[in-house]
Design a protein around this motif. Structure first.
Motif, mmCIF file in Angstrom:
data_model
loop_
_atom_site.group_PDB
_atom_site.id
_atom_site.type_symbol
_atom_site.label_atom_id
_atom_site.label_comp_id
_atom_site.label_asym_id
_atom_site.label_seq_id
_atom_site.Cartn_x
_atom_site.Cartn_y
_atom_site.Cartn_z
ATOM 1 N N ASN A 52 0.865 -1.160 0.000
ATOM 2 C CA ASN A 52 0.000 0.000 0.000
ATOM 3 C C ASN A 52 0.901 1.208 0.000
ATOM 4 O O ASN A 52 1.630 1.449 0.938
ATOM 5 C CB ASN A 52 -0.852 0.027 1.269
ATOM 6 C CG ASN A 52 -2.135 -0.707 1.055
ATOM 7 O OD1 ASN A 52 -2.783 -0.549 0.023
ATOM 8 N ND2 ASN A 52 -2.508 -1.532 2.022
ATOM 9 N N ARG A 53 0.848 1.914 -1.062
ATOM 10 C CA ARG A 53 1.752 3.054 -1.156
ATOM 11 C C ARG A 53 1.007 4.195 -1.816
ATOM 12 O O ARG A 53 -0.006 3.997 -2.469
ATOM 13 C CB ARG A 53 2.978 2.686 -2.003
ATOM 14 C CG ARG A 53 3.838 1.599 -1.429
ATOM 15 C CD ARG A 53 4.748 2.171 -0.372
ATOM 16 N NE ARG A 53 5.536 3.224 -0.986
ATOM 17 C CZ ARG A 53 6.691 3.022 -1.592
ATOM 18 N NH1 ARG A 53 7.211 1.828 -1.621
ATOM 19 N NH2 ARG A 53 7.350 4.017 -2.139
ATOM 20 N N ILE A 54 1.539 5.380 -1.605
ATOM 21 C CA ILE A 54 0.985 6.495 -2.356
ATOM 22 C C ILE A 54 1.555 6.412 -3.758
ATOM 23 O O ILE A 54 2.777 6.393 -3.940
ATOM 24 C CB ILE A 54 1.386 7.845 -1.734
ATOM 25 C CG1 ILE A 54 0.775 7.986 -0.362
ATOM 26 C CG2 ILE A 54 0.986 8.988 -2.650
ATOM 27 C CD1 ILE A 54 -0.641 8.470 -0.351
ATOM 28 N N ILE A 55 0.680 6.319 -4.714
ATOM 29 C CA ILE A 55 1.154 6.276 -6.080
ATOM 30 C C ILE A 55 0.514 7.441 -6.842
ATOM 31 O O ILE A 55 -0.428 8.074 -6.363
ATOM 32 C CB ILE A 55 0.794 4.944 -6.771
ATOM 33 C CG1 ILE A 55 -0.658 4.550 -6.458
ATOM 34 C CG2 ILE A 55 1.697 3.826 -6.342
ATOM 35 C CD1 ILE A 55 -1.618 4.917 -7.455
ATOM 36 N N PRO A 85 -2.505 10.891 5.228
ATOM 37 C CA PRO A 85 -1.618 9.822 4.753
ATOM 38 C C PRO A 85 -2.107 9.138 3.471
ATOM 39 O O PRO A 85 -1.288 8.655 2.693
ATOM 40 C CB PRO A 85 -1.610 8.815 5.902
ATOM 41 C CG PRO A 85 -2.047 9.585 7.095
ATOM 42 C CD PRO A 85 -2.987 10.641 6.591
ATOM 43 N N ALA A 86 -3.402 9.117 3.243
ATOM 44 C CA ALA A 86 -3.900 8.403 2.069
ATOM 45 C C ALA A 86 -3.827 9.247 0.801
ATOM 46 O O ALA A 86 -4.091 8.743 -0.288
ATOM 47 C CB ALA A 86 -5.341 7.941 2.307
ATOM 48 N N PHE A 144 2.122 10.336 4.061
ATOM 49 C CA PHE A 144 2.104 8.884 4.176
ATOM 50 C C PHE A 144 3.254 8.431 5.076
ATOM 51 O O PHE A 144 3.077 7.639 5.995
ATOM 52 C CB PHE A 144 2.230 8.250 2.785
ATOM 53 C CG PHE A 144 2.310 6.753 2.798
ATOM 54 C CD1 PHE A 144 1.170 5.988 2.915
ATOM 55 C CD2 PHE A 144 3.547 6.114 2.714
ATOM 56 C CE1 PHE A 144 1.248 4.603 2.934
ATOM 57 C CE2 PHE A 144 3.634 4.731 2.737
ATOM 58 C CZ PHE A 144 2.486 3.972 2.846
ATOM 59 N N GLU A 145 4.441 9.033 4.819
ATOM 60 C CA GLU A 145 5.625 8.681 5.618
ATOM 61 C C GLU A 145 5.428 9.077 7.079
ATOM 62 O O GLU A 145 5.721 8.309 7.984
ATOM 63 C CB GLU A 145 6.875 9.407 5.082
ATOM 64 C CG GLU A 145 7.198 9.135 3.618
ATOM 65 C CD GLU A 145 7.663 7.710 3.365
ATOM 66 O OE1 GLU A 145 8.223 7.097 4.304
ATOM 67 O OE2 GLU A 145 7.450 7.204 2.243
ATOM 68 N N VAL A 146 4.896 10.287 7.299
ATOM 69 C CA VAL A 146 4.653 10.746 8.663
ATOM 70 C C VAL A 146 3.674 9.786 9.354
ATOM 71 O O VAL A 146 3.874 9.368 10.496
ATOM 72 C CB VAL A 146 4.083 12.189 8.672
ATOM 73 C CG1 VAL A 146 3.753 12.633 10.091
ATOM 74 C CG2 VAL A 146 5.068 13.153 8.018
ATOM 75 N N LEU A 206 -3.549 6.522 -2.146
ATOM 76 C CA LEU A 206 -3.091 5.324 -1.469
ATOM 77 C C LEU A 206 -3.686 4.135 -2.185
ATOM 78 O O LEU A 206 -4.891 4.073 -2.421
ATOM 79 C CB LEU A 206 -3.571 5.335 -0.018
ATOM 80 C CG LEU A 206 -3.070 4.154 0.803
ATOM 81 C CD1 LEU A 206 -1.596 4.307 1.113
ATOM 82 C CD2 LEU A 206 -3.872 4.043 2.080
ATOM 83 N N SER A 207 -2.833 3.203 -2.540
ATOM 84 C CA SER A 207 -3.350 2.133 -3.362
ATOM 85 C C SER A 207 -2.461 0.915 -3.219
ATOM 86 O O SER A 207 -1.258 1.028 -2.956
ATOM 87 C CB SER A 207 -3.369 2.654 -4.801
ATOM 88 O OG SER A 207 -3.671 1.645 -5.682
#
Ligand SMILES: [Zn+2]
Ligand SMILES: [Zn+2]
Length: 880
Positions: free
Chosen positions: A174-177, A278-279, A285-287, A358-359
């Motif tokens: 799950n990452r911000i893309i 974060p999403a 997201f990192e924070v 976020l995906s």
């Protein structure tokens, strides 16, 4: 015995196609592996099957063909492997649009049917691309043609996926893309175009719970606040220390969110308070990860707000923004709005503003792959030409993020991962899975996504040679020699091929990367559909022939730089072809096998040795230029040599001998002419393959085709320094005489004495030998070497490096008649000057006429005045 009947006029349509088919038929482009010989390999940058080839492709492929043909003639085992790229997203978007015109929608017809349509498209466009490359003369080995989605390449893609997965270098996360809400797919960083845009910065009040206090956060995307989970401050910020750990009430949503402390917050920037979403933001997201915060996704993949956005559900993102701002304003929570320029990322294909989202996606872990790839270029195992592009490469590779490789598309390599509906575990394998590798359940389904299109093209240098099988081709032709490509795909493709080659083959994929720029129109604008300024290479070929197109593209090009395409250059290229054609026809009419038999090396005269020596030098220089990838400079030298030294001088110089009676002399002129022409054709062949082949076949039978003829080599025994110097003096002298005659308007029918004071005895010998040239080429009645005192006072003179040239005035003009002519000329010019002066002193004209017209008149005035001055000078000289 050669067939000397070369067609009367140069008409590329008569032979280009015929010759190409012959080359194919004879198999000249299909190399035989010969371990005693060195290979020279180029993999074509596979054109996308999205459409037909444009001028950029024409340039790219011409450069490759020049290198391949040159190396083939040098005796290397050359392979130029052709192929096409399925171009996942680009093709999918095109076919989708095409279907929509017929009222068909992707989602309606379903995956299978849609893919059928794309395959139809693929067959059509692959054939078209193939045909275009053939028309351009590309000497590719079509027996080895590949496609990024053919069976072998599919297998290579799966193999790589599985290997990297098993090494832990491919992972799901799950990452911000970067998400394109229009194309509804994830994108890699390389597919985003950043642009500075005008925007607004909104300052919003977040009330502290159970207090009158509030903090102020600033954002450019207020709709994302619906997904806020915290506000962060710097732990050292005295202003907010007392708030850390307390809760805020998130406006509009009325959710309690904490104030957290994180070093990431810059105290100096804005209010020092940062909303954390974060999403919807990569930094947040990192924070969020560091502070174990929840991730609230408030937006759907189509860019509309979802149920977690509460009352904003269903609104498109920019609609939601408006509504959120309106509501904040009503509640008195919108403190201020500032104009604010910021970088906005858009999808390079559809220009939609991308949304960080976020995906769950598949990623390639890049650091371990990038390190050896950076090292390889630093150590010079791969060299960029020009070198400055290595910087672009390092910059990208040193800051590289993990590569998001999954795409929510249908056209492409489907990810070889199967999910088990029973145990929930993943089966990752090369072959299609029929059951779960862990529990054996047949309740499995394959990942719906396909791979980023560059995942397969990254493997191109070795997948096309049969990898993962250990084929003979792979062993012999890998690593390849040169990659020829544009600077726009250094990240997308070049970098990925380098790390893939190192990872899977243990060796870099190519030694050199020759970078070229883009082809612009004559005004320097990018060729584009919307501007309608594109020039179709096929139309140029149809009108002028492939050789003229290739010539234009190479001469206008220098590595790494953009070029402009001028139609005048194409015409000049065609004129050059005509010139060669006519020279060849002249030679063919004058070559006589019987005469050639009596050739005797000792009969070579100064002119022969001069041209042989010049040819030899050009061979050496051109080869050196090609070694350094200076294709444009090489071609310019060949052009100058053929046009000026061979056609304008040598052929003219030998005419008296060709038509003369001395058989030995005739034989050496014929022999040298033939040799010089054959070698010139060879030098020119890589650039203009068709015309050179057509003439070569008529001119010599040393080889059945120029494509497999030997590239000329520099020879020490062909350096005739003295003859070169002497001949150059003669040529300079003839030029000087011609110039004088032109300046003085002397008609060709009026012959004049040429008097020469040579700089040395040696040079005098050259002039004596060249006497006949002065008579034939400079209309000399005789050439004499007088004492200085014998030269008439009014002789016209020119100084050249080899001495001084004098033409007696009486020989050139009739004094009385000339005075009369010049007087009339003077009158005429005086009238012109007067007319222009009147015009320019007329305020009506000066004030009303456009500046351009006024400037033109001023230029005319200067020109006439200048001419008048010269006429007066000449008149005075004559009268004295
Ligand atoms: Zn898009
Ligand atoms: Zn299972």
């Amino acid at each position: 015995m050669e067939d000397r009947n070369l067609a009367k006029t140069y008409n590329p349509k008569d032979f280009e196609e015929r010759l190409y088919n012959e080359w194919l038929h004879k198999g000249y482009f299909t190399p035989k592996i010969d371990k005693s010989k060195e290979p020279f390999t180029i993999m074509i940058p596979p054109p996308n099957i999205t459409g037909q080839l444009h001028m950029g492709h024409a340039l790219d492929n011409t450069l490759q063909d020049v290198l391949i043909r040159w190396k083939r003639m040098q005796g290397y085992t050359t392979l130029w492997l052709p192929g096409e790229d399925h171009a996942s997203i680009a093709t999918e978007v095109k076919v989708e649009a095409e279907l929509e015109k017929q009222g068909l929608y992707k989602k309606q017809i379903g995956r299978e049917k849609f893919l059928e349509k794309v395959w139809e498209w693929t067959h059509k466009y692959r054939a078209r691309i193939r045909e275009q490359l053939m028309k351009m003369g590309a000497s590719c080995d079509w027996t080895r043609e590949r496609f990024t989605m053919d069976e072998g390449l599919n297998r290579a893609v799966r193999e790589v996926f599985v290997r990297l997965y098993e090494k832990g270098l491919i992972y799901q996360g799950n990452r911000i893309i970067n998400w394109c809400p229009k194309c509804m797919t994830a994108l890699s960083d390389a597919e985003i175009e950043y642009e500075e845009k005008e925007g607004r910065l909104y300052h919003i009040k977040y009330p502290v719970k159970d207090s009158d206090e509030y903090v102020i956060v600033a954002t450019t995307r207020p709709e994302t606040m619906l997904g806020d989970v915290a506000v962060a401050v710097n732990p050292n910020d005295e202003r907010y220390k007392h708030l850390i750990g307390k809760n805020l009430i998130l406006p509009l949503v009325n959710r309690e969110i904490p104030v957290i402390a994180d070093e990431y917050v810059d105290m100096e920037f804005g209010t020092g308070c940062v909303k954390i979403t974060p999403a919807h933001d990569p930094n947040d997201f990192e924070v969020g990860q560091r502070h174990n915060l929840p991730q609230i996704v408030v937006m759907n993949e189509d860019g509309r707000m979802n149920s977690l956005a509460g009352k904003y559900e269903g609104l498109e993102r920019y609609e939601a923004r408006k509504q959120v701002l309106k509501d904040l304003e009503e509640k008195g929570l919108l403190l201020k709005v500032e104009e604010h320029n910021h970088n906005v990322g858009t999808h390079d294909r559809c220009k939609t503003v991308v949304e960080p989202l976020l995906s769950k996606q598949w990623f390639v872990k890049m650091k371990p792959l990038a390190e050896p790839a950076i090292k390889a270029v630093k150590e010079g195992k791969v060299q960029f030409i020009p070198e400055r592009f290595a910087k672009v490469y390092f910059n990208w590779m040193e800051n590289i993020q993990d590569w998001c490789i999954s795409r929510q598309l249908w056209w492409g390599h489907r990810i070889p991962v199967w999910y088990c509906d029973d145990c929930g575990r993943l089966t990752v394998q090369v072959e299609d899975a029929t059951k779960c590798a862990h529990c054996g359940s047949t309740n499995i389904h394959q990942d719906e996504d396909v791979l980023d299109t560059w995942f397969s093209s990254a493997l191109w240098p070795f997948s096309t040679l049969g990898w993962p099988e250990k084929t003979e081709d792979l062993e012999y032709f890998y690593p390849t020699s040169v990659l020829v490509t544009g600077y726009d795909i250094i990240f997308f493709w070049v970098a990925r091929m380098i790390f893939s080659g190192i990872e899977h083959m243990g060796e870099v994929p190519f030694k050199y990367v020759l970078i070229h720029g883009i082809v612009r129109d004559s005004q320097g604008r990018k060729m584009s559909k919307s501007l309608g300024n594109g020039i179709d290479p096929l139309e140029i070929i149809d009108q002028y022939g492939a050789d003229a197109l290739r010539f234009t593209l190479v001469t206008g090009n220098s590595p790494g730089n953009d070029m402009r395409f001028y139609m005048e250059r194409v015409e000049a290229a065609r004129n050059f072809a005509n010139k060669i054609w006519n020279a060849a026809r002249f030679a063919l009419m004058n070559l006589d096998d019987e005469v050639l038999k009596s050739f005797d090396e000792t009969y070579l005269n100064t002119a022969d040795k001069w041209i042989l020596s010049r040819l030899n030098k050009v061979v050496g220089e051109v080869t050196e230029n090609l070694n350094k990838f200076e294709l444009g400079i090489a071609l310019q030298k060949i052009y100058d040599f053929i046009w000026s030294e061979v056609c304008d001088w040598y052929i003219e110089l030998i005419k008296p001998r060709l038509y003369g009676e001395d058989v030995k002399d005739k034989a050496s002129a014929q022999r040298v002419l033939k040799e010089v022409l054959v070698d010139s054709l060879k030098l020119l062949h890589p650039f203009m393959p068709f015309i050179t082949e057509e003439i070569y076949k008529h001119l010599t039978d040393e080889m059945p085709s120029i494509t497999i003829a030997r590239w000329p080599e520099y020879r020490e025994d062909r350096v005739f320094e003295k003859e070169e110097v002497n001949m150059n003096h003669v040529i300079d002298a003839i030029r000087a005489v011609r110039n004088i005659r032109t300046e003085m308007n002397v008609p060709n029918s009026r012959r004049a004495k040429v008097m020469i004071l040579p700089a040395s005895i040696d040079i005098k010998g050259a002039f004596e030998e060249g006497r006949i040239y002065f008579e034939k080429l400079a209309y000399a009645s005789e050439v004499i070497f007088p004492d200085k005192e014998e030269i008439p006072k009014d002789a016209v003179s020119k100084v050249i490096p080899g001495g001084e040239i004098f033409l007696p005035l009486e020989d050139l003009i009739d004094r009385e008649k000339e005075i009369e002519r010049l007087s009339k000329e003077k009158e005429k010019l005086e009238k012109e000057v007067e007319r222009v002066n009147n015009k320019l002193s007329n305020p009506g004209f000066i004030n009303k006429a456009p500046q351009k017209v006024v400037d033109e008149e001023k230029a005319k005035k200067e020109m006439y005045e200048d001419m008048l001055r010269k006429v007066i000078e000449r008149l005075e000289a004559l009268k004295n």
